[in-house]
Design a protein around this motif. Structure first.
Motif, short mmCIF file in Angstrom:
data_model
loop_
_atom_site.label_atom_id
_atom_site.label_comp_id
_atom_site.label_asym_id
_atom_site.label_seq_id
_atom_site.Cartn_x
_atom_site.Cartn_y
_atom_site.Cartn_z
N GLY A 35 -13.21 38.91 -30.22
CA GLY A 35 -13.92 38.82 -28.95
C GLY A 35 -14.53 37.45 -28.73
N TRP A 36 -14.84 37.20 -27.48
CA TRP A 36 -15.59 35.99 -27.10
C TRP A 36 -16.88 36.44 -26.42
N PHE A 37 -17.96 35.77 -26.77
CA PHE A 37 -19.26 36.00 -26.16
C PHE A 37 -19.82 34.65 -25.73
N ALA A 49 -14.97 38.52 -23.30
CA ALA A 49 -13.63 39.09 -23.37
C ALA A 49 -13.33 39.55 -24.79
N ALA A 50 -12.41 40.49 -24.92
CA ALA A 50 -12.00 40.96 -26.24
C ALA A 50 -10.53 41.35 -26.21
N ILE A 51 -9.93 41.34 -27.39
CA ILE A 51 -8.51 41.64 -27.51
C ILE A 51 -8.27 42.47 -28.76
N SER A 52 -7.38 43.45 -28.65
CA SER A 52 -7.08 44.31 -29.79
C SER A 52 -6.29 43.54 -30.84
N TRP A 53 -6.13 44.14 -32.02
CA TRP A 53 -5.49 43.45 -33.12
C TRP A 53 -4.03 43.09 -32.81
#
Length: 130
Positions: A35-37, A49-53
């Protein structure tokens, strides 16, 4: 020891673009959601934003949807955040984070809560001028 190193931040004019990178060392990210914070001065850290493996599922904050794109290259152990149409309100320190426990939950959607992320980078400054 797992380490995350962000790069790509800088100063850009409103409407411009930047691409952030997050290089991970110490373990493979092939089974890790990422993820990004970001945190602006005087404000709390917020989800971006976030992304699965696998990269098959992504999740965005409403404030960046349609402008930012998260992606990953598991072979390079790196996650990216492409930021387009930047606005002054996007100015913040951007942090990369790793959520190695999501896969065990069998949840598909990556998480937005910062407490779900075990590993964090030092951050990279993004400044958008008007």
């Amino acid at each position: 020891q797992v380490q995350l190193a962000e790069s790509g931040g800088g100063l850009v004019q409103a409407g411009g673009s930047l691409r952030l990178s997050c290089a991970v060392s110490g373990r493979s990210i092939s089974s890790v959601a990422m993820g990004w914070f970001r945190q602006a001065p005087g404000k709390e850290r917020e989800f971006v934003a976030a992304i699965s493996w696998s990269g098959g599922n992504t999740y965005y904050a409403d404030s960046v949807k349609g402008r930012f794109t998260i992606s990953r290259d598991n072979a390079k152990n790196t996650v990216y955040l492409q930021m387009n149409s930047l606005k002054p309100e996007d100015t913040a320190v951007y942090y990369c984070a790793a959520d190695p426990n999501l896969i065990a939950t069998r949840m598909v959607k990556p998480r937005s809560q910062s407490t779900s992320y075990d590993y964090w980078g030092q951050g990279t400054q993004v400044t958008v001028s008007s």
